[in-house]
Enzyme design. Sequence first.
Site, mmCIF file in Angstrom:
data_model
loop_
_atom_site.group_PDB
_atom_site.id
_atom_site.type_symbol
_atom_site.label_atom_id
_atom_site.label_comp_id
_atom_site.label_asym_id
_atom_site.label_seq_id
_atom_site.Cartn_x
_atom_site.Cartn_y
_atom_site.Cartn_z
ATOM 1 N N ASP A 60 0.831 -1.203 0.000
ATOM 2 C CA ASP A 60 0.000 0.000 0.000
ATOM 3 C C ASP A 60 0.868 1.257 0.000
ATOM 4 O O ASP A 60 2.037 1.212 0.399
ATOM 5 C CB ASP A 60 -0.888 0.029 1.256
ATOM 6 C CG ASP A 60 -1.932 -1.074 1.263
ATOM 7 O OD1 ASP A 60 -2.240 -1.611 0.187
ATOM 8 O OD2 ASP A 60 -2.431 -1.393 2.358
ATOM 9 N N LYS A 61 0.257 2.355 -0.379
ATOM 10 C CA LYS A 61 0.984 3.637 -0.438
ATOM 11 C C LYS A 61 1.646 3.974 0.889
ATOM 12 O O LYS A 61 2.800 4.399 0.931
ATOM 13 C CB LYS A 61 0.024 4.756 -0.842
ATOM 14 C CG LYS A 61 0.685 6.125 -0.949
ATOM 15 C CD LYS A 61 -0.300 7.181 -1.431
ATOM 16 C CE LYS A 61 0.395 8.534 -1.542
ATOM 17 N NZ LYS A 61 -0.514 9.585 -2.072
#
Length: 236
Positions: A60-61
Site C-alpha cells: 500500500d501507499k
Amino acid sequence: MLEHSEITNEYFSLVSENDHFVVINKRPGINFHSEDGEYGVVVAVEKFLGKKLYSVHRLDKMTSGLLLLAKSSQVAHGLSELFKAQQVQKYYLAIADKKPKKTQGLIKGGMEKSRRSMWKLTRHQDNLAITQFFSYALGEGKRLFIVKPKTGKTHQIRVALKSVGSAICGDPIYATEDAYRYDRGYLHAYQIQFTYEQQVYRFSVEPDIGVEFLAPACQAKLAEVNECEHLQWPKI
C-alpha cells in the site's frame, strides 16, 4: 527526468539484486503504480536500473519496506505462484496507540468491501484472511505489532489490527480521526523468506523513516526479537 540520487532518496533504496529479481526498501507515502502524473515505485526502480521489471506482490501507499520486482515475466509468474501457494513467509511491523482486545494470537475472517475504499472483516469464510500477531508495550500508550499474514488480501493487516481495536498509527483510512498526529502510516514490510529455484532467500530491512519506529523503545524491542521466524507463532 529524475536523477538517480532523487529516485533512491524519495522512492526506495536497493536491498539486493540478482539475475532473477530486485529487492527494494520502498519509502512510505509512495504509490505502487504511477498516478496523477507522479511516478510509482515500480517505474522509479525501472528508471534507476534502466530495465523493464515485473510486479510480483504489492505494498500500500502508506506501507514501507521489502518489495520484490522480477526481471522477467517468467520469474514474475514463478514468484507469484509462491505467494499464491502461501510459500512466502512475510513479517510486518506496525505501531498502534490503542491497546488491542488481545495481545497476541490469530485474526481470521472474510474480507468484504465496505464504504469508500475501506474493507471490513466478517465472520464469513468468503475471501478469507488469516493473520497471526504478537504485540509489545512500548510505553506512552504505544504498542509494537509483529504481524505474519498467511494470506495476502488487500488491506489485510490494516483491517485485522483495526478489528482488535488497534488501528495503525497514521493510517489515513482506518484511523482517520488521529492519523494527522503522525508523520507516516506505521506499517512496514520487515522480513521475507522463500525458496526459489532450489535456493533459500531471506531478506530483512528495518524501517528508517518514522519517529515512532526510530524511538529507543521500538529499536530495543526489534533488537530483542531479531529473526521473526523464531517466534512461537500461534497455530492456524
